[in-house]
Design an enzyme around this catalytic site. Sequence first.
Site, PDB file in Angstrom:
ATOM      1  N   SER A   1       0.801  -1.223   0.000  1.00 16.29           N
ATOM      2  CA  SER A   1       0.000   0.000   0.000  1.00 16.29           C
ATOM      3  C   SER A   1       0.833   1.272   0.000  1.00 16.29           C
ATOM      4  O   SER A   1       0.364   2.328  -0.439  1.00 16.29           O
ATOM      5  CB  SER A   1      -0.931   0.007   1.214  1.00 16.29           C
ATOM      6  OG  SER A   1      -0.200  -0.177   2.416  1.00 16.29           O
TER       7      SER A   1
ATOM      8  N   HIS B   1      -0.982   5.915   6.553  1.00 17.87           N
ATOM      9  CA  HIS B   1      -0.365   5.862   5.230  1.00 17.87           C
ATOM     10  C   HIS B   1      -0.024   7.280   4.786  1.00 17.87           C
ATOM     11  O   HIS B   1      -0.626   8.243   5.253  1.00 17.87           O
ATOM     12  CB  HIS B   1      -1.307   5.214   4.208  1.00 17.87           C
ATOM     13  CG  HIS B   1      -1.424   3.735   4.343  1.00 17.87           C
ATOM     14  ND1 HIS B   1      -2.323   3.144   5.205  1.00 17.87           N
ATOM     15  CD2 HIS B   1      -0.750   2.717   3.743  1.00 17.87           C
ATOM     16  CE1 HIS B   1      -2.212   1.830   5.114  1.00 17.87           C
ATOM     17  NE2 HIS B   1      -1.258   1.545   4.244  1.00 17.87           N
TER      18      HIS B   1
END
Length: 265
Positions: A40, A247
């Site tokens: 990711s 993230h």
Amino acid sequence: MRLTRSLSAASVIVFALLLALLGISPAQAAGPAYVALGDSYSSGNGAGSYIDSSGDCHRSNNAYPARWAAANAPSSFTFAACSGAVTTDVINNQLGALNASTGLVSITIGGNDAGFADAMTTCVTSSDSTCLNRLATATNYINTTLLARLDAVYSQIKARAPNARVVVLGYPRMYLASNPWYCLGLSNTKRAAINTTADTLNSVISSRATAHGFRFGDVRPTFNNHELCSGNDWLHSLTLPVWESYHPTSTGHQSGYLPVLNANA
């Protein structure tokens, strides 16, 4: 026919002179074939502008691989990175585009193998001691099992793309080292332990990448003072949708990851 050939020859000469004036050789006019692998942190979770066809892989047009491809016009670009990927996913599902003509490969991998997302969840929802125990389990995995898993991925990349420059990028620290008073949520004990685990993960990834002749791109310096609690965060804290949590933001890809790939590509 002769006139056409003469014009074609003249066009080639003019084009070659233009490239020479710009300092570009004909071979440099199109960049190398580029394949972006990984998890990711490469697909672009948290960066927005998601590519609909990528589904749960959450590939983003703002992710550093897409930005590099847009700026450098590679002869081909394969965006294979996928959210949630572990080392075996890369080997089984992402290597199909690699071949002897591949000029550049980038990858982030290892965080999911070590269970970093689960460790973050544990630290957010549990006590200091439970958090530290979970991070200790992750650290032990990183220092033992992950070594062979990384070697397996890197060996496959080298075998399939023997002529490529391979850039293995690491992971940022999650939190500013010295957290200000207004940074609420996790305790300083948890934050420091999370950063230490990230450092261990980067150290192991760097050592295995270097052993395979690859370049390691350390993103911790570019993310310095832009971690969570910095006041100018390039990472999402706990947010919605939940899968974007912890993230890099679009700015994190643009200013944190892309410069490191540029420096090593």
